[in-house]
Design an enzyme around this catalytic site. Structure first.
Site, PDB file in Angstrom:
ATOM      1  CE  LYS A 250      -2.691   0.997   3.609  1.00  0.00           C
ATOM      2  NZ  LYS A 250      -3.874   1.008   4.481  1.00  0.00           N
TER       3      LYS A 250
ATOM      4  CG  ASP B 182     -12.812   2.469   8.028  1.00  0.00           C
ATOM      5  OD1 ASP B 182     -14.021   2.750   7.847  1.00  0.00           O
ATOM      6  OD2 ASP B 182     -11.926   2.653   7.175  1.00  0.00           O
TER       7      ASP B 182
END
Length: 371
Positions: free
Chosen positions: A96, A194
């Site tokens: 990422k 989240d």
């Protein structure tokens, strides 16, 4: 696992600051010293707990063929994720690359490195390492070959395999176990904040792991009932009290899990503006149906084509209904959710020997049909 010594120390030193101010900002000084910040935090927390490897930017650029477009796995709010192969170990990984201009991206980077270095569980994604060269921020994870749960529930191409009932319950139970580890095994507890289908990644055999811990928060300790934050999670998954007041508790995660469980059962998105009026918000659509067991079968994903146990559907919807209660104290503990879903996952449905529900609306109770 051991306690978060590093997190506890930073909280003590920043007792007069707002919670989000405890995480370094993205000033030029923070950018230039991010690698030092990670190393210092690792030292404070006990170096024996920090297993993440430090990579150079060149290593990760080589692993992804200079971040070529055909290596791109997906793109989120904090950056892009690429598939790569590490030359040193020949290991396939997911890399990422955080947005270099994003304030939250720098905060997320440090939080994620610390959280995943300290937290280890079969249902949490494994952080292999990180890169903090110059202003580059990259995270290296184990590669999850089946993508995210979202990839298998929504907007499926005609040739993609649909998740069967047994697999859905397996994924739900595994995701709940990952959340249980954050709430009950970590000390202090961790609020994931989240939880959503795109953050549940699937390995071989549809083994689920929670990922993306950049928004995670240390939960309340002592006589505190909540922590406060200015940063919201994802719309459609946020508990109502969290969205209205910014007050975050472990039960906020339970609400988000209930939304995910509803998505798993119904095949609907948490927010879908393409649906008819009154059906845009999944929880708002489901709440009236929860009140009438005769309508439970209408909530089953039509892609299941009736291949599900009616009793199991009832029980799974009952768990989801409890999780998305408006009042936090009415929601169950995640440990109780794990117990219920582990039982459902153990009850294998065999369409060859068990009844197939006749239509999307199906029978109102096992053995009978609606009038």
């Amino acid at each position: 696992m051991g306690c978060f010594s590093c997190a506890g120390k930073s909280r003590k030193n920043a007792s007069n600051k707002k919670p989000d101010d405890q995480i370094p900002s993205s000033s030029d000084k923070t950018k230039s010293n991010m690698a030092l910040d990670v190393k210092k935090a690792s030292k404070d927390g006990g170096s024996e707990y920090i297993a993440a490897h430090t990579f150079t930017f060149r290593e990760l650029a080589n692993a992804t063929k200079n971040f070529r477009a055909d290596c791109l796995l997906g793109e989120g709010g904090f950056g892009r994720v690429y598939k790569g192969r590490l030359e040193s170990t020949n290991q396939v990984v997911a890399i990422k690359q955080l947005d270099r201009n994003g304030l939250q991206g720098n905060r997320e980077f440090l939080v994620e490195v610390l959280m995943l270095s300290l937290l280890h569980h079969p249902n949490l994604v494994n952080l292999i390492g990180y890169c903090a060269d110059g202003d580059q921020r990259l995270l290296v994870y184990e590669y999850m070959p089946l993508g995210s749960l979202e990839d298998h529930l929504h907007d499926l191409p005609p040739d993609k395999k649909r998740l069967d009932w047994n697999t859905r319950m397996k994924v739900a139970a595994g995701a709940a176990k990952g959340l249980e580890h954050l709430h009950d095994s970590a000390n202090p507890p961790v609020i994931y904040r989240d939880l959503k289908c795109s953050n549940i990644l699937l390995g071989e055999g549809y083994h689920p792991k929670l990922s993306d811990f950049g928004l995670a928060k240390l939960g309340p300790v002592g006589d505190k009932t909540h922590v406060s934050t200015r940063v919201m999670g994802t719309y459609g998954y946020c508990a109502p009290e969290y969205a209205m007041t910014g007050q975050l508790t472990l039960k906020s995660d339970v609400y988000s899990f209930g939304v995910v469980l509803l998505e798993i059962i119904t095949g609907r998105k948490a927010i879908d503006n393409s649906r008819a009026a009154g059906e845009h918000n999944l929880v708002a659509w489901a709440r009236p149906l929860f009140k009438d067991r005769r309508k439970f079968a209408q909530m089953a994903d039509p892609l299941l084509q009736g291949h599900y146990p009616m009793r199991g559907l009832y029980q799974a919807l009952a768990v989801a209904a409890m999780c998305v209660q408006e009042q936090p104290n009415m929601r169950p503990l995640i440990a109780d959710v794990v117990t219920a879903l582990s039982y459902l996952a153990s009850q294998k449905y065999d369409p060859e020997t068990q009844p197939i529900q006749g239509s999307r609306t199906g029978p109102s109770t096992p053995g009978t049909r609606r009038e």
